[in-house]
Design a protein around this motif. Sequence first.
Motif, PDB file in Angstrom:
ATOM      1  N   LYS A 135       0.830  -1.204   0.000  1.00  0.00           N
ATOM      2  CA  LYS A 135       0.000   0.000   0.000  1.00  0.00           C
ATOM      3  C   LYS A 135       0.866   1.256   0.000  1.00  0.00           C
ATOM      4  O   LYS A 135       0.596   2.199  -0.737  1.00  0.00           O
ATOM      5  CB  LYS A 135      -0.931  -0.011   1.214  1.00  0.00           C
ATOM      6  CG  LYS A 135      -1.880   1.154   1.266  1.00  0.00           C
ATOM      7  CD  LYS A 135      -2.826   1.040   2.441  1.00  0.00           C
ATOM      8  CE  LYS A 135      -3.796   2.195   2.468  1.00  0.00           C
ATOM      9  NZ  LYS A 135      -4.709   2.091   3.612  1.00  0.00           N
ATOM     10  N   GLU A 136       1.901   1.290   0.812  1.00  0.00           N
ATOM     11  CA  GLU A 136       2.741   2.486   0.944  1.00  0.00           C
ATOM     12  C   GLU A 136       4.023   2.414   0.106  1.00  0.00           C
ATOM     13  O   GLU A 136       4.383   3.358  -0.566  1.00  0.00           O
ATOM     14  CB  GLU A 136       3.106   2.726   2.414  1.00  0.00           C
ATOM     15  CG  GLU A 136       1.920   2.900   3.345  1.00  0.00           C
ATOM     16  CD  GLU A 136       1.062   4.111   3.009  1.00  0.00           C
ATOM     17  OE1 GLU A 136       1.607   5.133   2.535  1.00  0.00           O
ATOM     18  OE2 GLU A 136      -0.168   4.030   3.221  1.00  0.00           O
ATOM     19  N   ALA A 137       4.716   1.305   0.156  1.00  0.00           N
ATOM     20  CA  ALA A 137       6.016   1.181  -0.521  1.00  0.00           C
ATOM     21  C   ALA A 137       5.878   0.937  -2.011  1.00  0.00           C
ATOM     22  O   ALA A 137       6.836   1.133  -2.759  1.00  0.00           O
ATOM     23  CB  ALA A 137       6.828   0.054   0.119  1.00  0.00           C
ATOM     24  N   GLY A 138       4.696   0.513  -2.462  1.00  0.00           N
ATOM     25  CA  GLY A 138       4.501   0.233  -3.880  1.00  0.00           C
ATOM     26  C   GLY A 138       5.073  -1.118  -4.271  1.00  0.00           C
ATOM     27  O   GLY A 138       5.125  -2.044  -3.461  1.00  0.00           O
ATOM     28  N   ARG A 139       5.542  -1.212  -5.508  1.00  0.00           N
ATOM     29  CA  ARG A 139       6.039  -2.481  -6.058  1.00  0.00           C
ATOM     30  C   ARG A 139       7.494  -2.702  -5.662  1.00  0.00           C
ATOM     31  O   ARG A 139       8.326  -1.817  -5.829  1.00  0.00           O
ATOM     32  CB  ARG A 139       5.935  -2.475  -7.572  1.00  0.00           C
ATOM     33  CG  ARG A 139       4.524  -2.465  -8.091  1.00  0.00           C
ATOM     34  CD  ARG A 139       4.514  -2.307  -9.597  1.00  0.00           C
ATOM     35  NE  ARG A 139       5.409  -3.294 -10.198  1.00  0.00           N
ATOM     36  CZ  ARG A 139       5.052  -4.146 -11.129  1.00  0.00           C
ATOM     37  NH1 ARG A 139       3.827  -4.123 -11.598  1.00  0.00           N
ATOM     38  NH2 ARG A 139       5.909  -5.004 -11.630  1.00  0.00           N
ATOM     39  N   ILE A 140       7.771  -3.915  -5.194  1.00  0.00           N
ATOM     40  CA  ILE A 140       9.139  -4.307  -4.849  1.00  0.00           C
ATOM     41  C   ILE A 140       9.418  -5.629  -5.537  1.00  0.00           C
ATOM     42  O   ILE A 140       8.706  -6.611  -5.328  1.00  0.00           O
ATOM     43  CB  ILE A 140       9.331  -4.413  -3.330  1.00  0.00           C
ATOM     44  CG1 ILE A 140       9.046  -3.063  -2.705  1.00  0.00           C
ATOM     45  CG2 ILE A 140      10.740  -4.897  -3.002  1.00  0.00           C
ATOM     46  CD1 ILE A 140       8.995  -3.047  -1.219  1.00  0.00           C
ATOM     47  N   ASP A 141      10.447  -5.635  -6.382  1.00  0.00           N
ATOM     48  CA  ASP A 141      10.806  -6.821  -7.150  1.00  0.00           C
ATOM     49  C   ASP A 141      11.868  -7.635  -6.428  1.00  0.00           C
ATOM     50  O   ASP A 141      12.819  -7.075  -5.873  1.00  0.00           O
ATOM     51  CB  ASP A 141      11.336  -6.435  -8.526  1.00  0.00           C
ATOM     52  CG  ASP A 141      10.276  -5.804  -9.398  1.00  0.00           C
ATOM     53  OD1 ASP A 141      10.636  -4.942 -10.214  1.00  0.00           O
ATOM     54  OD2 ASP A 141       9.087  -6.170  -9.281  1.00  0.00           O
ATOM     55  N   PHE A 142      11.717  -8.944  -6.481  1.00  0.00           N
ATOM     56  CA  PHE A 142      12.699  -9.886  -5.949  1.00  0.00           C
ATOM     57  C   PHE A 142      13.129 -10.795  -7.097  1.00  0.00           C
ATOM     58  O   PHE A 142      12.283 -11.293  -7.838  1.00  0.00           O
ATOM     59  CB  PHE A 142      12.076 -10.770  -4.852  1.00  0.00           C
ATOM     60  CG  PHE A 142      11.762 -10.039  -3.594  1.00  0.00           C
ATOM     61  CD1 PHE A 142      12.609 -10.131  -2.500  1.00  0.00           C
ATOM     62  CD2 PHE A 142      10.611  -9.279  -3.492  1.00  0.00           C
ATOM     63  CE1 PHE A 142      12.310  -9.469  -1.327  1.00  0.00           C
ATOM     64  CE2 PHE A 142      10.309  -8.611  -2.318  1.00  0.00           C
ATOM     65  CZ  PHE A 142      11.163  -8.698  -1.235  1.00  0.00           C
ATOM     66  N   ASN A 143      14.427 -11.016  -7.240  1.00  0.00           N
ATOM     67  CA  ASN A 143      14.929 -12.003  -8.171  1.00  0.00           C
ATOM     68  C   ASN A 143      15.241 -13.238  -7.336  1.00  0.00           C
ATOM     69  O   ASN A 143      16.189 -13.243  -6.568  1.00  0.00           O
ATOM     70  CB  ASN A 143      16.175 -11.473  -8.898  1.00  0.00           C
ATOM     71  CG  ASN A 143      16.545 -12.328 -10.060  1.00  0.00           C
ATOM     72  OD1 ASN A 143      15.697 -12.888 -10.731  1.00  0.00           O
ATOM     73  ND2 ASN A 143      17.834 -12.427 -10.315  1.00  0.00           N
ATOM     74  N   VAL A 144      14.419 -14.264  -7.482  1.00  0.00           N
ATOM     75  CA  VAL A 144      14.445 -15.408  -6.586  1.00  0.00           C
ATOM     76  C   VAL A 144      15.108 -16.608  -7.269  1.00  0.00           C
ATOM     77  O   VAL A 144      14.629 -17.066  -8.317  1.00  0.00           O
ATOM     78  CB  VAL A 144      12.997 -15.762  -6.168  1.00  0.00           C
ATOM     79  CG1 VAL A 144      12.975 -16.929  -5.220  1.00  0.00           C
ATOM     80  CG2 VAL A 144      12.307 -14.558  -5.554  1.00  0.00           C
ATOM     81  N   PRO A 145      16.186 -17.157  -6.680  1.00  0.00           N
ATOM     82  CA  PRO A 145      16.811 -18.343  -7.276  1.00  0.00           C
ATOM     83  C   PRO A 145      15.926 -19.573  -7.072  1.00  0.00           C
ATOM     84  O   PRO A 145      15.221 -19.688  -6.083  1.00  0.00           O
ATOM     85  CB  PRO A 145      18.121 -18.479  -6.498  1.00  0.00           C
ATOM     86  CG  PRO A 145      17.870 -17.819  -5.192  1.00  0.00           C
ATOM     87  CD  PRO A 145      16.880 -16.711  -5.466  1.00  0.00           C
TER      88      PRO A 145
END
Length: 150
Positions: A135-145
């Motif tokens: 809601k506050e931080a928006g989109r956060i991408d993770f590159n997951v092995p």
Amino acid sequence: MKFRLLALLILIGFAACTNNKTEEAPEVITQKETVSDWARPAAKGTMSGAYLRYTNTLNTTDTLLSVSSDVAMMTQVHESYTTEDGLAGMREKKDASVAPGEELVLERGGLHVMLMRLNQDLVEGDSVKVTLTFKEAGRIDFNVPILSSN
């Protein structure tokens, strides 16, 4: 001559064993202990789980609204639970809150990401992108092995 050589080797070995220098062996850290963001391998058309850790660096409580990944037709946050009869199950968790400075842990046996109806095989050694939307931080991408076990 053989006696002198043997005596010299024993003396060198003794000196090495009685060295007063105290060195600790380096700590062995396995991949299992160091990787907190990972996903399970799986075949196209099936499902997989992804496990992540996110720390809220904001000064306010934030709410996870959704999760997405291009590798799956459907991506949801699920929670594991046990019924009164002792049966295990999973259900979708619509949102999850994380206080300032706290960590949202998505792990086996608790909250986790379900990648359903995969568009491709998830092969160990590859990685996938998982996006958490707050809601506050928006989109956060993770590159997951992708790991077979962790």
